[in-house]
Design an enzyme around this catalytic site. Structure first.
Site, short mmCIF file in Angstrom:
data_model
loop_
_atom_site.label_atom_id
_atom_site.label_comp_id
_atom_site.label_asym_id
_atom_site.label_seq_id
_atom_site.Cartn_x
_atom_site.Cartn_y
_atom_site.Cartn_z
N ASP A 19 -1.21 -18.12 4.87
CA ASP A 19 -2.29 -19.05 4.56
C ASP A 19 -2.59 -19.96 5.75
O ASP A 19 -3.76 -20.23 6.07
CB ASP A 19 -1.98 -19.86 3.30
N TYR A 23 0.81 -1.20 0.00
CA TYR A 23 0.00 0.00 0.00
C TYR A 23 0.85 1.27 0.00
O TYR A 23 0.35 2.36 0.24
CB TYR A 23 -0.93 0.02 1.22
N ASP A 45 -9.80 -8.23 9.16
CA ASP A 45 -11.22 -8.37 8.84
C ASP A 45 -11.72 -9.76 9.20
O ASP A 45 -12.87 -9.93 9.61
CB ASP A 45 -11.45 -8.09 7.35
N ASP A 53 -4.32 -6.27 6.75
CA ASP A 53 -5.62 -5.78 6.29
C ASP A 53 -6.60 -6.94 6.18
O ASP A 53 -7.76 -6.86 6.64
CB ASP A 53 -5.42 -5.09 4.94
N LYS A 106 4.96 -14.43 4.44
CA LYS A 106 5.00 -15.41 3.36
C LYS A 106 6.44 -15.46 2.85
O LYS A 106 6.71 -15.37 1.65
CB LYS A 106 4.02 -15.04 2.25
#
Length: 344
Positions: A212, A132, A240, A236, A179
């Protein structure tokens, strides 16, 4: 006197900020509010400017800022939202996004196993770098040979300081999520900074998961986590997910922080929700719980805990908005919280 900058924003933003400000006033923090009600999509559509330098100066000079929501369906791209949120995060260097997730009542959990419903954890998300950062570009746009590039930026300073904050708020453990097996350059930097942070905090339990696997474990047993620290994009997404596990975005609060300067921006995470704007049904708990985070930021932990107890009592009694299975309006829920706050 403490000054709180307030940006009601768009859609349901002003609707949830109103009861949140009532709660803030009831806490008796001795703060004055500086309301920037012109920072919204209407102003942007009219002038092409989301935040002026004068607006930024007012926010910088405050001890904290409270934001309702930004976003408008009349705008076809994200330029306006980025012009508000990204500008505030970068200009104030709010490098920590702090997203607590606590299950307020068992009936709000989507999980079947009662033993694994009681999520009470925090996502600590790096807030100024990553995908971002806005670095990138494209060429041959609209052709069959179109190329688009977004840079996943990580710096040693950025990674180290957000890891240090994660350890500072841990009650029992910190889990690094990345990751690194696939995103090797940035992943290796995070891993090196993580090893150094772990060495500085030998008494804190630590673990590492790929993103994951972390998502899988959160969906099956969120009670296993205390603090999760991760980069901007993974944070992010995972925050959620934890919000859904704690009852939905309507009860989700957040803080954007610079622990060094003391600057903080507090906001519910539900967005402007134009589909329900003006109906009086928006859930104000996210905004009210953001006020609790703001009070905590100002060193008023007792007042912050009182707000959380009031919200918990309202949820337990079923005195909530339709998204949580109730029938009360936004204003009515605000009144319930105020009543609970005033109980001896």
């Amino acid at each position: 006197m403490t000054t709180i900058a307030v940006i009601p924003g768009d859609g349901i933003g002003p609707e949830v900020i109103e009861p949140a400000l009532d709660v803030l006033d009831a806490l008796g923090l001795g703060a004055r509010t500086d309301v920037l009600d012109h920072v919204n999509a209407e102003t942007y559509l009219r002038t092409g400017t989301a935040l002026t330098e004068a607006d930024l100066d007012r926010i910088r000079s405050s001890e904290a800022a409270l934001l309702g929501a930004v976003g408008d369906p009349r705008l076809s791209d994200t330029a306006y939202v980025r012009a508000v949120l990204t500008t505030l995060r970068l200009e104030l260097d709010l490098y920590v996004n702090y997203r607590p997730a606590r299950l307020w009542h068992d009936r709000l959990s989507p999980l079947r196993d009662p033993a694994r419903r009681a999520i009470d954890c925090v996502i600590v998300r790096e807030n100024t770098e990553g995908l971002y950062s806005g670095i990138g570009g494209g060429t041959r746009t609209g052709t069959a040979q179109e190329i688009a590039i977004d840079v996943d930026l990580s710096t040693r300073q950025g990674v180290s300081r957000v890891l240090e904050f994660a350890f500072s708020v841990a009650r029992r453990s910190v889990c690094l999520v990345d990751k690194a097996n696939a995103v090797r350059n940035g992943g290796q930097l995070w891993q090196r900074c993580w090893s150094e942070a772990v060495a500085r905090h030998p008494h804190v339990e630590t673990s590492h998961l790929y993103v994951d696997t972390a998502a899988l474990r959160l969906a099956t047993d969120p009670t296993a986590f205390d603090v999760i620290v991760t980069n901007n994009s993974y944070g992010d997404i995972l925050s959620d997910l934890t919000a859904a596990l704690a009852g939905g975005l309507g009860v989700a609060a957040s803080a954007n922080l610079n622990p060094v300067t003391g600057q903080g921006l507090f906001e519910p995470v539900h967005g402007s929700a134009p589909d329900i704007a003006g109906t009086g049904t928006a859930n104000p708990f996210g905004a009210i719980l953001s006020v609790a985070l703001l009070a905590e930021h100002l060193g008023r932990t007792e007042e912050a805990d009182a707000v959380r107890r009031a919200v918990a009592a309202a949820v337990a009694a079923g005195r909530v908005t339709p998204d949580l299975g109730g029938s009360l309006s936004t204003k009515e829920v605000g009144t319930v919280v105020l009543t609970e706050l005033r109980r001896p």
